[in-house]
Design a protein around this motif. Structure first.
Motif, PDB file in Angstrom:
ATOM      1  N   LYS A 253       0.822  -1.205   0.000  1.00 42.04           N
ATOM      2  CA  LYS A 253       0.000   0.000   0.000  1.00 42.04           C
ATOM      3  C   LYS A 253       0.859   1.259   0.000  1.00 42.04           C
ATOM      4  O   LYS A 253       0.336   2.368  -0.131  1.00 42.04           O
ATOM      5  CB  LYS A 253      -0.920  -0.002   1.219  1.00 42.04           C
ATOM      6  N   THR A 254       2.174   1.091   0.131  1.00 40.15           N
ATOM      7  CA  THR A 254       3.063   2.244   0.162  1.00 40.15           C
ATOM      8  C   THR A 254       3.710   2.532  -1.178  1.00 40.15           C
ATOM      9  O   THR A 254       4.273   3.605  -1.370  1.00 40.15           O
ATOM     10  CB  THR A 254       4.200   2.022   1.170  1.00 40.15           C
ATOM     11  N   GLY A 255       3.668   1.591  -2.094  1.00 40.06           N
ATOM     12  CA  GLY A 255       4.443   1.762  -3.306  1.00 40.06           C
ATOM     13  C   GLY A 255       5.872   1.321  -3.083  1.00 40.06           C
ATOM     14  O   GLY A 255       6.266   0.912  -1.982  1.00 40.06           O
ATOM     15  N   PRO A 256       6.713   1.391  -4.120  1.00 38.78           N
ATOM     16  CA  PRO A 256       8.063   0.849  -4.034  1.00 38.78           C
ATOM     17  C   PRO A 256       9.054   1.768  -3.331  1.00 38.78           C
ATOM     18  O   PRO A 256       8.994   2.989  -3.467  1.00 38.78           O
ATOM     19  CB  PRO A 256       8.444   0.655  -5.497  1.00 38.78           C
ATOM     20  N   ASP A 310       2.416   9.163  -4.742  1.00 42.10           N
ATOM     21  CA  ASP A 310       2.276  10.428  -4.021  1.00 42.10           C
ATOM     22  C   ASP A 310       2.289  10.141  -2.525  1.00 42.10           C
ATOM     23  O   ASP A 310       1.665   9.180  -2.054  1.00 42.10           O
ATOM     24  CB  ASP A 310       0.959  11.115  -4.378  1.00 42.10           C
ATOM     25  N   HIS A 311       2.961  10.975  -1.776  1.00 44.86           N
ATOM     26  CA  HIS A 311       3.008  10.862  -0.311  1.00 44.86           C
ATOM     27  C   HIS A 311       3.494   9.473   0.140  1.00 44.86           C
ATOM     28  O   HIS A 311       3.116   8.988   1.212  1.00 44.86           O
ATOM     29  CB  HIS A 311       1.630  11.158   0.297  1.00 44.86           C
ATOM     30  N   HIS A 312       4.335   8.823  -0.679  1.00 49.16           N
ATOM     31  CA  HIS A 312       4.853   7.467  -0.416  1.00 49.16           C
ATOM     32  C   HIS A 312       3.719   6.446  -0.328  1.00 49.16           C
ATOM     33  O   HIS A 312       3.815   5.467   0.432  1.00 49.16           O
ATOM     34  CB  HIS A 312       5.678   7.429   0.880  1.00 49.16           C
ATOM     35  N   MET A 313       2.644   6.623  -1.100  1.00 46.87           N
ATOM     36  CA  MET A 313       1.481   5.731  -1.034  1.00 46.87           C
ATOM     37  C   MET A 313       1.175   5.162  -2.411  1.00 46.87           C
ATOM     38  O   MET A 313       1.581   5.717  -3.435  1.00 46.87           O
ATOM     39  CB  MET A 313       0.260   6.487  -0.503  1.00 46.87           C
ATOM     40  N   PHE A 314       0.453   4.048  -2.405  1.00 47.44           N
ATOM     41  CA  PHE A 314       0.051   3.398  -3.640  1.00 47.44           C
ATOM     42  C   PHE A 314      -1.358   2.845  -3.470  1.00 47.44           C
ATOM     43  O   PHE A 314      -1.806   2.575  -2.369  1.00 47.44           O
ATOM     44  CB  PHE A 314       1.023   2.262  -3.999  1.00 47.44           C
ATOM     45  N   ARG A 315      -2.066   2.670  -4.594  1.00 47.13           N
ATOM     46  CA  ARG A 315      -3.432   2.173  -4.632  1.00 47.13           C
ATOM     47  C   ARG A 315      -4.420   3.264  -4.225  1.00 47.13           C
ATOM     48  O   ARG A 315      -4.220   4.434  -4.566  1.00 47.13           O
ATOM     49  CB  ARG A 315      -3.577   0.885  -3.812  1.00 47.13           C
TER      50      ARG A 315
END
Length: 486
Positions: A253-256, A310-315
């Protein structure tokens, strides 16, 4: 005026800003830009519960989350609503067809459509060996059935090696014509061929992309792979704690953690968007060639956005703009709704629940009392009007559960597990880079928006408020007890 044909183009996980007409510096969407130029764009459109199931419940019922009962993501909960968008349009004399994603339960629940050509994408819950025969995607999903007929029993969307929630990206492994985005357009064109020409139609073209997997055909990857892409938005309030802990998990959920993988995710996401745009172009050209365009109205939107690092987030599921702000536009042919102002922008806060009453108004059909949304035709006629002063959004999301109030100018966020609050002035800071929750100049405004949230949550079964203050740490299941269950 006779009833217009209605085409609802629905996409999955498309950010409100990731379009050419929205001013994105990198993404190319010439066909959607054309529709925007010929109609009205709602640039403050939101998904009040930004994940697939809850967002589509709002779309199909016209209800807010606390009324349709889906306040988070939960599979295998039956959909038993008395009034649905397609059902009401069917009663109004329309032939109703959906092509693509429904994401309902059971999988072949038609929700009032006369016919559904189904492709829900890769649904984990519908692929396990223990799933009953009729609920298996390999049985119920028309695209999977077709793909195996075309390419053999072993063909699957997983041939790329990419999961449906992954930040990984790579080009499609088969010929472009076998891609699910192309399949949705193909089936829409077949519907236009076999429709009854004596009846108005409602066609919902429900595309899965740009929802992961980021697997557009290689031509579209080539458009972006060598470009200097805009970096993800990182402000002054984020921490890297979650990123450092989870950033090497492929469906995090944070991205890479690796910035090169974040860049590859951007390339794959933008490639999927332009591929989608070109397939929408095929549909538009078919409407023109079959002399249907001038008698039709087109509505374009998405179920939710994508944080895209964005903002160290993903999904999705977050309260931030990348996740919850969506595209929405209305364009009409020259023979229907001539009062819609071409190339105009409406800044009113609108939401997915507004689509159903808008389509019913277009059809001249009554709006059921169960509908919470507002019809937007009045705004399309006069974009300076507004339908609501603020919108309450929410999502049950474990430790990241959230509630928010958004207006045309700002946003207040309450994280319901920890009690943390945030405030962003969207007029000055559209990418939410500066949290002004402790800014003395904003305290009065924050109090006002907090009161709006308390008002919205008062009486809810979770006990989020006693009517005077917000109470963190309350149980918050993704499906409310009052949701319609079998």
């Amino acid at each position: 005026m006779k009833q217009p044909n209605i085409i609802l183009i629905m996409t999955d996980q498309l950010r409100g800003d990731a379009l050419g007409y929205a001013g994105h510096p990198d993404v190319k969407t010439p066909y959607l830009d054309t529709l925007a130029s010929k109609g009205v764009v709602f640039d403050r459109a939101y998904s009040a519960c930004p994940s697939c199931i809850a967002a589509r419940a709002a779309l199909h019922t016209g209800m807010e989350p606390s009324h349709h009962g889906r306040v988070g993501y939960e599979d295998n909960i039956p959909w038993n609503y008395s009034h649905t968008m397609a059902g009401q349009l069917s009663k109004a004399g329309y032939y109703t067809q959906c092509v693509g994603k429904m994401h309902v339960h059971p999988l072949r629940n038609y929700l009032g459509f006369h016919n559904v050509d189904l492709h829900d994408g890769y649904l984990h819950c519908a692929r396990y060996a223990s799933v009953p025969y009729q609920e298996s995607q390999f049985v119920a999903d028309d695209y999977f059935h077709w793909l195996k007929q075309e390419l053999g029993a072993d063909a699957d969307v997983t041939d790329t090696g990419i999961d449906c929630n992954s930040f990984l990206a790579r080009p499609w492994t088969h010929e472009e014509k076998y891609h699910p985005t192309n399949w949705v357009t193909d089936r829409c064109l077949d519907f236009l061929r076999r429709r009854d020409p004596r009846k108005p139609f409602f066609l919902m073209a429900s595309y899965l992309r740009p929802h992961p997997p980021f697997d557009a055909p290689s031509h579209y990857f080539d458009l972006y792979k060598d470009k200097d892409l805009r970096k993800p938005f990182i402000g002054t309030w984020e921490t890297t704690e979650d990123l450092e802990k989870n950033g090497r998990i492929f469906d995090s959920k944070t991205g890479p953690l690796d910035p090169e993988l974040a860049r590859q995710a951007q390339i794959g996401y933008y490639a999927c968007i332009t591929h989608l745009d070109h397939q929408i172009g095929r549909l538009i050209m078919a409407l023109i060639e079959q002399e249907l365009y001038d008698d039709s109205v087109i509505v374009f939107t998405a179920d939710h956005g994508e944080e895209l690092c964005d903002h160290h987030m993903f999904r999705k599921s977050r309260p931030y703009e990348g996740s919850c702000r969506i595209p929405l536009l209305i364009a009409a042919g020259k023979n229907v709704f001539p009062e819609i102002k071409a190339h105009s922008v409406c800044h009113s806060v609108v939401e997915l629940r507004d689509v159903m009453p808008t389509l019913l108004a277009m059809a001249g059909a009554p709006v059921p009392d169960s509908v919470d949304g507002h019809e937007l035709l009045s705004l399309a006629r006069d974009p300076k009007e507004t339908v609501r002063p603020w919108l309450h959004g929410e999502h049950s999301y474990g430790e990241y559960s959230n509630h928010w109030i958004v207006t045309e100018t700002d946003k207040f966020i309450w994280h319901s597990v920890t009690g943390r609050e945030q405030y962003f002035c969207l007029t000055e800071d559209p990418h939410e880079l500066t949290d002004r929750i402790h800014d003395p100049a904003c305290l009065e405004r924050i109090d006002t928006l907090r009161s709006c949230l308390i008002q919205s949550l008062t009486g809810r079964p979770e006990g989020f408020t006693d009517g005077k203050r917000l109470i963190p740490g309350r149980p918050y299941p993704p499906t409310m007890a009052g949701a319609t269950k079998a």
